[in-house]
Design an enzyme around this catalytic site. Structure first.
Site, mmCIF file in Angstrom:
data_model
loop_
_atom_site.group_PDB
_atom_site.id
_atom_site.type_symbol
_atom_site.label_atom_id
_atom_site.label_comp_id
_atom_site.label_asym_id
_atom_site.label_seq_id
_atom_site.Cartn_x
_atom_site.Cartn_y
_atom_site.Cartn_z
ATOM 1 N N ASN B 34 -43.111 15.349 34.868
ATOM 2 C CA ASN B 34 -42.330 14.190 35.256
ATOM 3 C C ASN B 34 -42.844 12.929 34.231
ATOM 4 O OD1 ASN B 34 -41.087 12.250 36.432
ATOM 5 N ND2 ASN B 34 -42.118 12.727 38.655
ATOM 6 N N GLN B 90 -34.242 13.633 47.589
ATOM 7 C CA GLN B 90 -33.225 12.285 48.050
ATOM 8 C C GLN B 90 -31.971 13.021 47.782
ATOM 9 O OE1 GLN B 90 -35.506 10.671 45.286
ATOM 10 N NE2 GLN B 90 -36.199 8.780 46.745
ATOM 11 N N GLY B 96 -31.533 7.450 48.539
ATOM 12 C CA GLY B 96 -32.530 7.002 47.532
ATOM 13 C C GLY B 96 -32.429 7.683 46.109
ATOM 14 N N GLN B 97 -31.608 8.586 46.062
ATOM 15 C CA GLN B 97 -31.111 9.489 44.903
ATOM 16 C C GLN B 97 -30.912 8.448 43.733
ATOM 17 O OE1 GLN B 97 -27.895 12.194 44.478
ATOM 18 N NE2 GLN B 97 -29.329 13.712 43.825
ATOM 19 N N SER B 98 -31.628 8.529 42.520
ATOM 20 C CA SER B 98 -31.461 7.563 41.362
ATOM 21 C C SER B 98 -30.809 8.386 40.415
ATOM 22 C CB SER B 98 -32.612 6.949 40.920
ATOM 23 O OG SER B 98 -33.608 7.841 40.638
ATOM 24 N N HIS B 101 -28.328 14.527 40.377
ATOM 25 C CA HIS B 101 -28.356 15.964 39.919
ATOM 26 C C HIS B 101 -29.545 16.306 40.944
ATOM 27 C CE1 HIS B 101 -29.548 19.032 36.400
ATOM 28 N NE2 HIS B 101 -29.539 19.784 37.622
ATOM 29 N N HIS B 103 -32.768 17.550 42.751
ATOM 30 C CA HIS B 103 -34.030 17.588 42.273
ATOM 31 C C HIS B 103 -35.107 17.757 43.644
ATOM 32 C CE1 HIS B 103 -33.246 13.288 41.660
ATOM 33 N NE2 HIS B 103 -34.610 13.140 41.886
ATOM 34 N N HIS B 105 -38.964 17.026 44.465
ATOM 35 C CA HIS B 105 -40.011 16.415 43.783
ATOM 36 C C HIS B 105 -41.208 17.816 44.518
ATOM 37 C CE1 HIS B 105 -38.935 12.369 42.412
ATOM 38 N NE2 HIS B 105 -37.938 12.378 43.412
#
Lengths: 199, 199
Positions: B34, B90, B96-98, B101, B103, B105
């Site tokens: 990250n 998310q 809240g997905q920014s 794609h 993913h 965490h």
């Protein structure tokens, strides 16, 4: 009594018997409605086998759990008119897990649904505040295998650290629901799962 | 250049080229370090195919993604001396997905690791604060397929709602790392994956 036709054996979430809350099962996985949903349609997906950690799952259990998360998530998003999902696993006591049985939270989300309590990401405050403490909620409301509602389970010390700092949300939905409410929702969701494509 | 021996094709996270951050691949899935880890060992696992939602995954992609989450999670827990994991997706902008794609965490946790910022569950504040805004962090630091670091991606409006209410954590680890730091960690984790049992 189960919300699922033909179900006969009790289903356990940790040491709690949750059979009447279960709306979907596969040979390895089950999905249940939540005692204290953070938002409408907040449900849990767990392996049938009571194990605390994701690494304790077999590869077959891991695949089946997340295929079920995907399918149940799609169903609750449709049924509750949502547009997104939060999917979260507290994998171990030091990650905030309060019932030592693997469970994925699925929380349907829509625009501005939590604006009254702080915005999109307030979902995590709710998930991790007292409102989301499954161990506490189940302990007070759901029978255990010993038939004693006051029995202590889970890892209270780790699960409780930091919980009290979040504001209590004054909302009737925070109150634990009674068994009849949960059974009615489970029966409705069991019917909806029949409309959900397998893949 | 890749941290993985023999890797030749660029790997995309959304519209960002992240090849040097990738420490593990399968035919359907990859894992990357990250840019702004919330805690040491905070990594991401994504499908190779760039799709925004979990429901967009095929069943084979879904199984492979979560088998990889399980295996990578076990590895980072071991390597970073942790005892638990937060696993969070998310799934959609309103959750809240920014970066659009899929993913997951994976955040290694240990006792008292976030006591200095509020306790066990402060992980979500960090994940959802400006510190965890992958879209913003990647936009400022990682090349896109167009080679333009300032290109806008993701869904800024939904991702940003509510982010600013969390306290900013004054911590050097919050600064985006440079590419060499990330490549070195990716190379170390690629070696550690070789020691991790397949199942």
């Amino acid at each position: 009594m189960s919300a699922l036709k033909g179900a006969t054996v009790p289903i356990y979430f940790g040491s709690f018997i949750v059979t009447s809350q279960v709306f979907h099962t596969t040979p390895l996985t089950f999905a249940l409605v939540n005692l204290k949903p953070i938002l409408p349609g907040h449900v849990l997906v767990s392996p049938r086998r009571v194990v605390p950690r994701v690494t304790d799952l077999t590869p077959a259990e891991t695949s089946d759990l997340f295929l079920t998360v995907r399918r149940v998530g799609r169903m609750v998003e449709r049924v509750y008119g949502a547009t997104s999902l939060n999917i979260a696993i507290q994998d171990g006591a030091h990650a905030g897990q309060s019932v030592p049985h693997v469970h994925a939270h699925i929380i349907p989300r829509k625009a501005a649904d939590l604006d009254h309590v702080g915005g999109t990401d307030a979902v995590y405050d709710l998930l991790d505040g007292d409102e989301g403490d499954l161990g506490k909620a189940f302990k007070n409301s759901v029978p255990t295998e010993e038939g004693d509602q006051s029995i202590e389970v889970g890892n209270g010390s780790a699960a409780n650290s930091g919980r009290s700092r979040f504001p209590v949300v004054d909302n009737d939905a925070r109150k634990p629901r009674d068994e009849e409410d949960m059974r009615a929702e489970a029966e409705m969701l069991a019917r909806e799962m029949e409309n959900e494509p397998l893949d």
